[in-house]
Design a protein around this motif. Structure first.
Motif, PDB file in Angstrom:
ATOM      1  N   GLU A   1      -5.171  30.542  12.930  1.00 38.12           N
ATOM      2  CA  GLU A   1      -5.179  29.120  12.999  1.00 38.12           C
ATOM      3  C   GLU A   1      -4.226  28.574  14.019  1.00 38.12           C
ATOM      4  O   GLU A   1      -3.247  28.999  14.089  1.00 38.12           O
ATOM      5  CB  GLU A   1      -4.889  28.446  11.783  1.00 38.12           C
ATOM      6  CG  GLU A   1      -5.528  27.343  11.404  1.00 38.12           C
ATOM      7  CD  GLU A   1      -4.896  26.026  12.232  1.00 38.12           C
ATOM      8  OE1 GLU A   1      -5.483  25.175  12.780  1.00 38.12           O
ATOM      9  OE2 GLU A   1      -3.536  26.226  12.402  1.00 38.12           O
ATOM     10  N   ARG A   2      -4.724  27.844  15.084  1.00 32.12           N
ATOM     11  CA  ARG A   2      -4.037  27.303  15.998  1.00 32.12           C
ATOM     12  C   ARG A   2      -3.808  25.705  16.008  1.00 32.12           C
ATOM     13  O   ARG A   2      -2.648  24.993  15.956  1.00 32.12           O
ATOM     14  CB  ARG A   2      -4.592  27.485  17.190  1.00 32.12           C
ATOM     15  CG  ARG A   2      -4.771  29.049  17.575  1.00 32.12           C
ATOM     16  CD  ARG A   2      -3.363  29.620  17.555  1.00 32.12           C
ATOM     17  NE  ARG A   2      -3.762  31.130  18.162  1.00 32.12           N
ATOM     18  CZ  ARG A   2      -2.986  32.237  17.796  1.00 32.12           C
ATOM     19  NH1 ARG A   2      -1.999  32.108  17.143  1.00 32.12           N
ATOM     20  NH2 ARG A   2      -3.050  33.315  18.637  1.00 32.12           N
TER      21      ARG A   2
ATOM     22  N   TRP B   1      -3.659  23.091  13.298  1.00 33.75           N
ATOM     23  CA  TRP B   1      -2.798  22.430  12.674  1.00 33.75           C
ATOM     24  C   TRP B   1      -1.277  23.145  12.915  1.00 33.75           C
ATOM     25  O   TRP B   1      -0.283  22.627  12.488  1.00 33.75           O
ATOM     26  CB  TRP B   1      -3.152  22.706  11.317  1.00 33.75           C
ATOM     27  CG  TRP B   1      -4.224  21.761  10.703  1.00 33.75           C
ATOM     28  CD1 TRP B   1      -5.609  22.037  10.704  1.00 33.75           C
ATOM     29  CD2 TRP B   1      -4.325  20.122  10.905  1.00 33.75           C
ATOM     30  NE1 TRP B   1      -6.442  21.018  10.387  1.00 33.75           N
ATOM     31  CE2 TRP B   1      -5.785  19.787  10.367  1.00 33.75           C
ATOM     32  CE3 TRP B   1      -3.511  19.280  10.954  1.00 33.75           C
ATOM     33  CZ2 TRP B   1      -6.092  18.387  10.489  1.00 33.75           C
ATOM     34  CZ3 TRP B   1      -3.625  18.077  10.896  1.00 33.75           C
ATOM     35  CH2 TRP B   1      -5.005  17.539  10.516  1.00 33.75           C
ATOM     36  N   HIS B   2      -1.192  24.412  13.307  1.00 34.52           N
ATOM     37  CA  HIS B   2      -0.057  25.044  13.710  1.00 34.52           C
ATOM     38  C   HIS B   2       0.777  24.293  14.777  1.00 34.52           C
ATOM     39  O   HIS B   2       2.013  24.397  14.886  1.00 34.52           O
ATOM     40  CB  HIS B   2      -0.224  26.088  13.785  1.00 34.52           C
ATOM     41  CG  HIS B   2      -0.389  27.356  12.691  1.00 34.52           C
ATOM     42  ND1 HIS B   2      -1.311  27.472  11.667  1.00 34.52           N
ATOM     43  CD2 HIS B   2       0.805  28.074  12.013  1.00 34.52           C
ATOM     44  CE1 HIS B   2      -1.152  28.124  10.891  1.00 34.52           C
ATOM     45  NE2 HIS B   2       0.230  28.586  10.901  1.00 34.52           N
TER      46      HIS B   2
ATOM     47  N   HIS C   1       3.073  33.496  11.557  1.00 30.68           N
ATOM     48  CA  HIS C   1       2.285  32.809  10.661  1.00 30.68           C
ATOM     49  C   HIS C   1       0.756  32.341  11.136  1.00 30.68           C
ATOM     50  O   HIS C   1      -0.250  32.630  10.750  1.00 30.68           O
ATOM     51  CB  HIS C   1       2.875  31.499   9.806  1.00 30.68           C
ATOM     52  CG  HIS C   1       2.020  30.972   8.683  1.00 30.68           C
ATOM     53  ND1 HIS C   1       1.032  30.057   8.681  1.00 30.68           N
ATOM     54  CD2 HIS C   1       1.955  31.426   7.410  1.00 30.68           C
ATOM     55  CE1 HIS C   1       0.504  29.805   7.579  1.00 30.68           C
ATOM     56  NE2 HIS C   1       0.909  30.571   6.830  1.00 30.68           N
ATOM     57  N   SER C   2       0.704  31.876  12.354  1.00 30.36           N
ATOM     58  CA  SER C   2      -0.356  31.420  13.000  1.00 30.36           C
ATOM     59  C   SER C   2      -1.348  32.533  13.806  1.00 30.36           C
ATOM     60  O   SER C   2      -2.186  32.541  13.240  1.00 30.36           O
ATOM     61  CB  SER C   2      -0.016  30.781  14.095  1.00 30.36           C
ATOM     62  OG  SER C   2      -1.143  30.288  15.239  1.00 30.36           O
TER      63      SER C   2
ATOM     64  N   THR D   1      -2.606  34.103  10.369  1.00 32.93           N
ATOM     65  CA  THR D   1      -3.745  33.181   9.648  1.00 32.93           C
ATOM     66  C   THR D   1      -5.036  33.114  10.814  1.00 32.93           C
ATOM     67  O   THR D   1      -6.093  32.499  10.206  1.00 32.93           O
ATOM     68  CB  THR D   1      -3.260  31.764   9.443  1.00 32.93           C
ATOM     69  OG1 THR D   1      -2.853  31.319  10.157  1.00 32.93           O
ATOM     70  CG2 THR D   1      -2.323  32.093   8.088  1.00 32.93           C
TER      71      THR D   1
ATOM     72  N   CYS E   1       8.978  24.684  16.757  1.00 32.65           N
ATOM     73  CA  CYS E   1       7.409  25.236  16.259  1.00 32.65           C
ATOM     74  C   CYS E   1       6.227  24.844  17.106  1.00 32.65           C
ATOM     75  O   CYS E   1       5.282  25.784  17.441  1.00 32.65           O
ATOM     76  CB  CYS E   1       7.163  24.689  15.045  1.00 32.65           C
ATOM     77  SG  CYS E   1       8.208  25.614  13.436  1.00 32.65           S
ATOM     78  N   THR E   2       6.406  23.688  17.615  1.00 34.14           N
ATOM     79  CA  THR E   2       5.287  23.252  18.658  1.00 34.14           C
ATOM     80  C   THR E   2       5.316  24.154  19.895  1.00 34.14           C
ATOM     81  O   THR E   2       4.109  24.795  20.502  1.00 34.14           O
ATOM     82  CB  THR E   2       5.352  21.930  18.995  1.00 34.14           C
ATOM     83  OG1 THR E   2       5.161  21.093  17.774  1.00 34.14           O
ATOM     84  CG2 THR E   2       4.386  21.424  19.946  1.00 34.14           C
TER      85      THR E   2
ATOM     86  N   TRP F   1       7.010  30.777  12.381  1.00 35.32           N
ATOM     87  CA  TRP F   1       5.776  29.825  12.497  1.00 35.32           C
ATOM     88  C   TRP F   1       4.751  30.527  13.480  1.00 35.32           C
ATOM     89  O   TRP F   1       3.591  30.558  13.234  1.00 35.32           O
ATOM     90  CB  TRP F   1       5.968  28.587  13.076  1.00 35.32           C
ATOM     91  CG  TRP F   1       5.102  27.291  13.096  1.00 35.32           C
ATOM     92  CD1 TRP F   1       4.486  26.535  13.987  1.00 35.32           C
ATOM     93  CD2 TRP F   1       4.476  26.748  11.643  1.00 35.32           C
ATOM     94  NE1 TRP F   1       3.695  25.960  13.358  1.00 35.32           N
ATOM     95  CE2 TRP F   1       3.735  25.864  12.145  1.00 35.32           C
ATOM     96  CE3 TRP F   1       4.675  27.282  10.223  1.00 35.32           C
ATOM     97  CZ2 TRP F   1       2.903  25.235  11.178  1.00 35.32           C
ATOM     98  CZ3 TRP F   1       3.961  26.456   9.357  1.00 35.32           C
ATOM     99  CH2 TRP F   1       3.130  25.499   9.586  1.00 35.32           C
TER     100      TRP F   1
ATOM    101  N   LEU G   1       3.804  27.349  19.776  1.00 36.93           N
ATOM    102  CA  LEU G   1       2.059  27.691  19.428  1.00 36.93           C
ATOM    103  C   LEU G   1       1.368  26.961  20.499  1.00 36.93           C
ATOM    104  O   LEU G   1       0.228  27.527  20.865  1.00 36.93           O
ATOM    105  CB  LEU G   1       1.780  27.256  18.220  1.00 36.93           C
ATOM    106  CG  LEU G   1       1.717  28.055  16.827  1.00 36.93           C
ATOM    107  CD1 LEU G   1       0.550  29.152  17.233  1.00 36.93           C
ATOM    108  CD2 LEU G   1       3.086  28.691  16.837  1.00 36.93           C
TER     109      LEU G   1
END
Length: 445
Positions: A317-318, A320-321, A311-312, A315, A358-359, A308, A362
């Motif tokens: 992107e933060r 929604w991750h 992937h962040s 992409t 996963c939280t 995860w 990120l």
């Protein structure tokens, strides 16, 4: 593949000096920090396994155990901010070494607990001793890594949390089997044998850890120059977009909202961490079997958080991750409270663990994207200290519900509210990735 190698893989189209620099830093500091955090987390949560025999022997009720588990975070809260500011001023090597040695000593002294008072006092002192370690490492990593690498780096570092359970849970189960050796109970051996390594590694930390890139003899001059230039541009962009003094950062509404988000995440994390061994034990398993089964959710969580994080970063992107794993955690915790069947309950708790970790991978990309300098040191510590008050509230909530209803599962249902609210706050808060990635020379998404 090593943790460092896995961390550096797929870093994009950076220059050769960039790739070599990030690779050298990751090989040098990430495995060491993972080991240090592994020991920190093990010493923090081994109480959950000690409780399998300690609670009955010392006649601790669910409420007494919950107070002891949670009072750690009161001491942690009080000393968190000053500890992180001291680290920023005196250097990570000295201060983290001090933290590790003192927490190792106090963790080992938990073997001397003989009643409620000593239980509370030592748990409180353990929180005081460890205060500043985690936010200090988060701050320390910002000295070494540009923004575009931070999600995967934070995931690589934070993997120590689920791994500490994957490895530590079975070991803790075996240590409880040392009952009677040298006249000590199994739970006493658990505290001693898991506390001593922290003392040893703390001494090594003083000599091994490099405070800042400028002092890194293991980086070449071109590597130091590239890193200094990239980090300076990022800090200048943050300072221009969000100029903050320490006082302004500490009272910033955005910092306070992030503290509440972290509170919701931590409540779910520690509610599960402290009570999961007892939930699993109630399935009718032995202590050793309980250790292995407890490790299952954390094994899947550790794999998910690394993927995860990558992937962040890929992409860029933060929001929604961070938010989606929080929603997943809330749904899974609520489901686990209604299933009844041991297998189905473990599946739901495994999904909850995946969301939690996963939280974890990120969340810290959000505050470090707009904070710098002393403001970052204080605000990161404030977010962590307020958030970790949920380390008291989460376990206590489950303990209170269990004592009132006789059901741990009902406590998990109530606990699910915390990550749900946290996820909503993340979506409402939003996040500007243009500033975070401005120094990378590429368009942020």
């Amino acid at each position: 593949m090593s943790v460092a190698a896995a961390t550096v893989q797929a870093t994009g189209d950076g220059t050769e000096v960039e790739r070599a620099t990030i690779s050298a830093i990751s090989r040098r500091i990430i495995p060491f920090l993972v080991l240090a955090y592994f020991l920190a987390y093990l010493d923090r949560v081994n109480l959950g396994f000690a409780a399998l025999t300690m609670n009955a022997e010392l006649k601790f009720s669910p409420i007494v155990f919950s107070w002891g588990a949670g009072i750690f975070f009161i001491g942690y809260f009080i000393f968190e901010v000053p500890s992180n500011i001291i680290l920023h001023k005196v250097g990570a090597s000295r201060w983290i070494a001090r933290i590790m040695v003192t927490w190792g000593v106090i963790s080992a002294l938990m073997a001397t607990v003989g009643g409620t008072s000593s239980f509370y006092v030592l748990r409180f002192l353990l929180g005081v001793a460890e205060a500043g370690f985690f936010p200090g490492i988060i701050l320390y990593l910002t000295y070494w890594y540009p923004a575009e690498y931070r999600a995967r780096i934070l995931a690589a570092f934070a993997i120590a949390v689920p791994v500490s359970t994957v490895i530590g849970a079975p070991i803790s189960g075996y240590m409880l089997g040392l009952d009677g050796v040298a006249g000590l109970r199994g739970w006493q051996w658990l505290f001693i044998l898991e506390g001593v390594p922290s003392i040893v590694l703390g001494i090594v930390t003083w000599f091994f850890l490099t405070d800042r890139p400028a002092a890194a003899t293991w980086l070449s001059a071109p590597q130091k120059a590239w890193l200094a230039g990239r980090l300076a541009r990022e800090e200048a962009a943050r300072a221009a977009a969000h100029p903050m003094s320490l006082g302004q950062a500490m009272s910033s509404p955005k910092v306070l909202v992030l503290s509440l988000v972290y509170f919701g995440f931590v409540g779910a994390l520690y509610g599960m961490q402290f009570w999961l061994p007892q939930i699993v034990k109630a399935f009718g398993l032995s202590n050793v079997e309980t250790g292995f089964v407890t490790a299952i959710p954390y094994l899947f969580g550790s794999i998910a958080m690394v993927l995860w994080g990558r992937h962040s970063d890929r992409t860029r992107e933060r929001v929604w991750h961070v938010a989606l794993p929080l929603f997943l955690t809330a749904i899974a915790l609520a489901a686990s409270s209604t299933l009844g069947n041991p297998t189905a309950t473990m599946v739901a708790l495994t999904v909850a663990a995946i969301g939690v970790f996963c939280t974890f991978a990120l969340f810290w990309t959000l505050p470090t994207a707009f904070l710098s300098g002393t403001a970052a040191a204080g605000a990161i510590a404030l977010i962590n200290s307020i958030g970790n008050l949920a380390g008291f509230g989460g376990p206590y909530l489950i303990g209170w519900v269990k004592e009132s209803t006789g059901s741990t599962e009902t406590g998990l249902l109530v606990l699910a509210i915390l990550p749900l609210v946290a996820g909503i706050l993340v979506v409402l808060l939003r996040h500007d990735t243009r500033i975070e990635f401005s120094a990378a020379g590429e368009k942020a998404r």
